[in-house]
Write a protein that holds these residues in place. Structure first.
Motif, PDB file in Angstrom:
ATOM      1  N   ASP A  52      46.096  19.513  15.173  1.00 46.72           N
ATOM      2  CA  ASP A  52      44.882  20.778  14.358  1.00 46.72           C
ATOM      3  C   ASP A  52      46.310  21.597  13.875  1.00 46.72           C
ATOM      4  O   ASP A  52      45.745  22.678  15.205  1.00 46.72           O
ATOM      5  CB  ASP A  52      43.971  20.742  15.257  1.00 46.72           C
ATOM      6  CG  ASP A  52      43.033  21.388  14.874  1.00 46.72           C
ATOM      7  OD1 ASP A  52      42.462  21.916  13.812  1.00 46.72           O
ATOM      8  OD2 ASP A  52      42.088  22.081  16.293  1.00 46.72           O
ATOM      9  N   ARG A  95      47.236  18.600   2.597  1.00 46.87           N
ATOM     10  CA  ARG A  95      45.995  18.975   2.675  1.00 46.87           C
ATOM     11  C   ARG A  95      45.396  19.608   1.205  1.00 46.87           C
ATOM     12  O   ARG A  95      44.467  19.679   0.686  1.00 46.87           O
ATOM     13  CB  ARG A  95      45.681  19.502   4.534  1.00 46.87           C
ATOM     14  CG  ARG A  95      45.768  18.672   4.845  1.00 46.87           C
ATOM     15  CD  ARG A  95      45.279  19.396   6.107  1.00 46.87           C
ATOM     16  NE  ARG A  95      44.894  19.264   7.632  1.00 46.87           N
ATOM     17  CZ  ARG A  95      45.791  19.188   8.528  1.00 46.87           C
ATOM     18  NH1 ARG A  95      46.970  20.467   9.382  1.00 46.87           N
ATOM     19  NH2 ARG A  95      45.496  18.947   9.916  1.00 46.87           N
ATOM     20  N   ASP A 148      38.994  14.872   6.854  1.00 51.48           N
ATOM     21  CA  ASP A 148      40.451  15.883   7.792  1.00 51.48           C
ATOM     22  C   ASP A 148      40.711  15.588   9.231  1.00 51.48           C
ATOM     23  O   ASP A 148      39.993  16.373   9.382  1.00 51.48           O
ATOM     24  CB  ASP A 148      40.364  17.148   7.159  1.00 51.48           C
ATOM     25  CG  ASP A 148      41.313  18.254   7.536  1.00 51.48           C
ATOM     26  OD1 ASP A 148      42.986  17.790   7.451  1.00 51.48           O
ATOM     27  OD2 ASP A 148      41.512  19.751   7.663  1.00 51.48           O
ATOM     28  N   ARG A 158      41.545  15.989  12.523  1.00 50.09           N
ATOM     29  CA  ARG A 158      42.480  16.798  13.143  1.00 50.09           C
ATOM     30  C   ARG A 158      42.615  16.326  15.084  1.00 50.09           C
ATOM     31  O   ARG A 158      41.527  16.691  15.550  1.00 50.09           O
ATOM     32  CB  ARG A 158      42.382  17.913  13.115  1.00 50.09           C
ATOM     33  CG  ARG A 158      42.491  18.755  11.409  1.00 50.09           C
ATOM     34  CD  ARG A 158      41.244  19.632  10.704  1.00 50.09           C
ATOM     35  NE  ARG A 158      42.374  20.605   9.871  1.00 50.09           N
ATOM     36  CZ  ARG A 158      43.237  21.179   9.830  1.00 50.09           C
ATOM     37  NH1 ARG A 158      44.129  21.875  10.866  1.00 50.09           N
ATOM     38  NH2 ARG A 158      43.352  21.381   8.349  1.00 50.09           N
TER      39      ARG A 158
END
Ligand SMILES: N[C@@H](CCC(=O)N[C@@H](CS)C(=O)NCC(=O)O)C(=O)O
Length: 205
Positions: free
Chosen positions: A10, A20, A32, A34
Motif C-alpha cells: 500500500d 497501476r 488494486d 494494497r
C-alpha cells in the motif's frame, strides 16, 4: 470481461506503480489490492517468488514487474511497436530494475553500517546508473527514452527518480540526480505533468 487483480504494498510507488498508472491510462478496471507490510508478511510464503507485485488475470497468476509493465503498457499504448524502440524501452526497464536490486540489500542495515553502505552506493552504483540512464534519455531524443513518446520505461524512471530525490532513502543525497543528470529531473517533471499521470493521481486523491 477480463478480470485483473494487482497485489502490491500500500504505497504510491515501487514496482507496481507503473503498472497501476498504465492500467488507469488504458481505462481498464483492475482490483488494486494494497497490502500493509504485516499483511504481506502473512501471505509472503504463498506468493510464487515470495514477492510482489502479483497480477491475476482471470485467476491466472503472473509475476515479474517488468513483464507486467510491458503487458499493461501494450494495452495502454505505452509500449513501442517498433522492435528497436521496444528494445530501448526494455533496456531502461532492466537498468531501473538493477538499481532496485542494488538498493534492497541495504534495507536491513542500521546505524553506521547503513550509512556506509548507502554512501558507497551513492558514489558507486547509483552514480553509474544515473549517468547511464541520462545517456539513454539522450539517445531517445532527450524527452522520452524510446519511440519519442511516453512509455512504461518513462513511468518506471519517473517513479524511481522521484524516490531517489525524495529523502526517503537515508544517506542517499536528495540532490544526487540533480547534480549528475539534470535532464533526468526534467524528465521526472515532464512525466509527472503528463495528462495520463496527472489523471491517475487525481483518481487517487
Ligand atoms: N523481480 C521481481 C522482484 C520482486 C520483488 O523483489 N518485490 C519486492 C517488493 S518491491 C518484494 O516483494 N520483496 C519481499 C521480499 O523479498 O521478502 C519483480 O520485478 O517483480
Amino acid at each position: 470481461m477480463t478480470s485483473y487483480k494487482l497485489t502490491y504494498f500500500d504505497i504510491d510507488g515501487g514496482r507496481a506503480e507503473p503498472i497501476r498508472i498504465a492500467f488507469h491510462a488504458a481505462g481498464i478496471d483492475f482490483e488494486d489490492n494494497r497490502l500493509s507490510f504485516p499483511e504481506f508478511g502473512e501471505m509472503r510464503k504463498e506468493t510464487r517468488f515470495n514477492s510482489v507485485p502479483v497480477l491475476e488475470i482471470d485467476g491466472i497468476v503472473v509475476t515479474q514487474s517488468n513483464a507486467l509493465s510491458r503487458y499493461v503498457g501494450k494495452l495502454a499504448g505505452l509500449y513501442p511497436e517498433d522492435d528497436t524502440q521496444a528494445m530501448y524501452c526494455d533496456e531502461v526497464l532492466g537498468a531501473l530494475e538493477d538499481i532496485l536490486h542494488r538498493i534492497v540489500p541495504t534495507f536491513g542495515l542500521k546505524g553506521e553500517e547503513l550509512q556506509q553502505a548507502r554512501e558507497k552506493l551513492a558514489d558507486g552504483w547509483l552514480s553509474t546508473y544515473v549517468r547511464g540512464l541520462d545517456e539513454l534519455l539522450s539517445r531517445g531524443g532527450g524527452e522520452y527514452f524510446a519511440g519519442g513518446a511516453l512509455t512504461v520505461a518513462d513511468l518506471k524512471a519517473f517513479v524511481e527518480i522521484r524516490w531517489l530525490r525524495s529523502g526517503d532513502l537515508d544517506h542517499i543525497p536528495t540532490d544526487l540526480v540533480d547534480r549528475l543528470a539534470p535532464d533526468l529531473v526534467a524528465h521526472q517533471e515532464r512525466v509527472a505533468a503528463d495528462p495520463r499521470v496527472v489523471a491517475y493521481y487525481a483518481s487517487r486523491s
